[in-house]
Design a protein around this motif. Structure first.
Motif, PDB file in Angstrom:
ATOM      1  N   SER A   1      -1.923 -10.256 -12.182  1.00 48.47           N
ATOM      2  CA  SER A   1      -0.779 -10.383 -11.274  1.00 48.47           C
ATOM      3  C   SER A   1       0.528 -10.592 -12.021  1.00 48.47           C
ATOM      4  O   SER A   1       1.585 -10.112 -11.597  1.00 48.47           O
TER       5      SER A   1
ATOM      6  N   ALA B   1       3.212  -1.995 -14.753  1.00 46.12           N
ATOM      7  CA  ALA B   1       3.654  -1.483 -13.454  1.00 46.12           C
ATOM      8  C   ALA B   1       2.615  -0.533 -12.863  1.00 46.12           C
ATOM      9  O   ALA B   1       2.300  -0.596 -11.662  1.00 46.12           O
TER      10      ALA B   1
ATOM     11  N   VAL C   1       0.812  -4.796 -11.568  1.00 47.50           N
ATOM     12  CA  VAL C   1       1.276  -6.154 -11.884  1.00 47.50           C
ATOM     13  C   VAL C   1       2.509  -6.468 -11.038  1.00 47.50           C
ATOM     14  O   VAL C   1       3.422  -5.647 -10.916  1.00 47.50           O
ATOM     15  N   LYS C   2       2.526  -7.662 -10.462  1.00 46.47           N
ATOM     16  CA  LYS C   2       3.626  -8.035  -9.580  1.00 46.47           C
ATOM     17  C   LYS C   2       4.863  -8.488 -10.350  1.00 46.47           C
ATOM     18  O   LYS C   2       5.987  -8.140  -9.990  1.00 46.47           O
ATOM     19  N   ARG C   3       4.662  -9.279 -11.417  1.00 50.41           N
ATOM     20  CA  ARG C   3       5.816  -9.864 -12.121  1.00 50.41           C
ATOM     21  C   ARG C   3       5.605  -9.806 -13.620  1.00 50.41           C
ATOM     22  O   ARG C   3       4.504 -10.056 -14.128  1.00 50.41           O
TER      23      ARG C   3
ATOM     24  N   ALA D   1      11.758  -1.965 -13.709  1.00 45.54           N
ATOM     25  CA  ALA D   1      11.684  -2.753 -12.476  1.00 45.54           C
ATOM     26  C   ALA D   1      12.286  -1.982 -11.305  1.00 45.54           C
ATOM     27  O   ALA D   1      11.727  -1.962 -10.200  1.00 45.54           O
TER      28      ALA D   1
ATOM     29  N   SER E   1       9.864   0.983 -10.425  1.00 49.95           N
ATOM     30  CA  SER E   1       8.493   0.675 -10.005  1.00 49.95           C
ATOM     31  C   SER E   1       8.376  -0.389  -8.922  1.00 49.95           C
ATOM     32  O   SER E   1       7.368  -0.448  -8.218  1.00 49.95           O
TER      33      SER E   1
ATOM     34  N   MET F   1       8.160  -3.515  -9.739  1.00 56.73           N
ATOM     35  CA  MET F   1       7.627  -4.693 -10.427  1.00 56.73           C
ATOM     36  C   MET F   1       8.770  -5.665 -10.714  1.00 56.73           C
ATOM     37  O   MET F   1       9.828  -5.264 -11.207  1.00 56.73           O
ATOM     38  N   GLU F   2       8.576  -6.922 -10.411  1.00 56.67           N
ATOM     39  CA  GLU F   2       9.612  -7.925 -10.656  1.00 56.67           C
ATOM     40  C   GLU F   2       9.679  -8.250 -12.146  1.00 56.67           C
ATOM     41  O   GLU F   2       8.642  -8.380 -12.808  1.00 56.67           O
TER      42      GLU F   2
END
Length: 315
Positions: free
Chosen positions: A63, A102, A106-108, A155, A158, A160-161
């Motif tokens: 994550s 990404a 994966v979130k972050r 970011a 994608s 993604m943060e």
């Protein structure tokens, strides 16, 4: 929540992995260059960080990525083209990992950058903040800035943060570099011509940096932000040497020599860069960091310095 930590065997990574492993809500995986023990978590060998490093298996069900691996600032670098080498690891390696992250969902992505993106010295200007125009001067700082730009683009593309953290000098038990040299000189009782230095430097205890990175893992307000981080207490070189002496239980022997005279002498000896680090100011403003995340340094500078000598891994 599964977390992938790179640089897990480094000065910061060891402390991060140890802290994360104690938190039951996290499942920690540590990316390793080669087989070997890690302080905590499950080790996954991914090899040297570079454009072609394959992180696919390491990123499965992850994550959050905490990316602390880097080609660190190298004193007396002997490579033919230092910037090329920094870019190979810190830019190409970082962005390859981010793209793979990404794609894996994966979130972050938390990136440990450097205050050197802002510049080398704040001196007569206001303390550095995330709002300042970046002005890196050396190859390391340039590579970190280029990596930051690439991460922001990934970011945006994608979703993604990305969280960027720019620490100043990080200290703690077992730290090397300039602080370790200061400790050695104070311990030997060497008279140091730094008794009249009234600069201001921001530092960050490794415990405070670890605590902040952990906060950034799932804090909603951290998403897509750039953060300055420090102990919240700036200190002159003279004061730092005195505090180190107190932490060791012995006085620092300081001789009051004017800063201008020291800089002149250093210039004659070809040590101007060293003099800037000792005599110049480098301050960061963490007010936005504190306000946005509600975060405060958990460890005072005095306690952080004392821990350098009371820990089993200390000086």
């Amino acid at each position: 929540m599964r977390i992938l930590l790179t640089g897990a065997t480094g000065f910061l990574g060891i402390r991060l992995s140890t802290s994360l492993a104690k938190l039951e809500r996290f499942e920690l995986y540590c990316s390793m260059r080669k087989p070997g023990p890690c302080a905590a978590g499950r080790a996954i060998v991914t090899g040297e960080l570079g454009a072609n490093t394959d992180f696919k298996s390491a990123l499965e069900n992850v994550s959050v990525v905490i990316h602390s691996a880097a080609r660190a600032h190298v004193m007396n670098d002997h490579v033919v083209d230092p910037l090329l080498e920094y870019r190979r690891v810190n830019v190409a390696g970082t962005l390859s990992l981010a793209r793979q992250a990404a794609e894996a969902g994966v979130k972050r992505f938390i990136f440990v950058s450097s205050v050197k993106v802002n510049g080398e010295l704040s001196n007569e200007r206001a303390p550095f903040s995330p709002k300042d125009s970046p002005a890196p001067e050396d190859a390391y700082g340039i590579s970190k800035w280029e990596a930051e730009q690439g991460l922001k683009a990934i970011a945006k593309q994608s979703g993604m943060e990305v969280v960027i953290v720019r620490p100043p000098l990080v200290y703690g038990p077992g730290v090397k570099g300039n602080l370790a040299r200061m400790v050695k000189l104070v311990r030997k009782g060497v008279p140091l011509p730094l008794g009249s230095i009234h600069n201001k430097r921001s530092l960050v205890a490794v415990d405070n940096l670890v605590d902040f990175i952990v906060t950034c893992i799932d804090h909603p307000a951290a998403a897509n932000q750039v953060f300055m981080i420090s102990d919240g207490h700036d200190i002159s070189t003279s004061e730092l040497l005195r505090e180190l002496g107190k932490a060791m239980g012995m006085p620092a022997r300081l001789v009051p020599i004017p800063a201008g005279l020291l800089m002149f002498g250093a210039s004659l000896l070809g040590k101007r860069d060293v003099a800037h680090r000792l005599l110049g100011s480098l301050q960061v403003d963490i007010s936005d960091t504190e306000a946005l995340l509600g975060w405060k340094p958990a460890v005072s500078m005095q306690d952080g310095l004392r821990r350098c000598f009371t820990s089993e891994n200390g000086f």
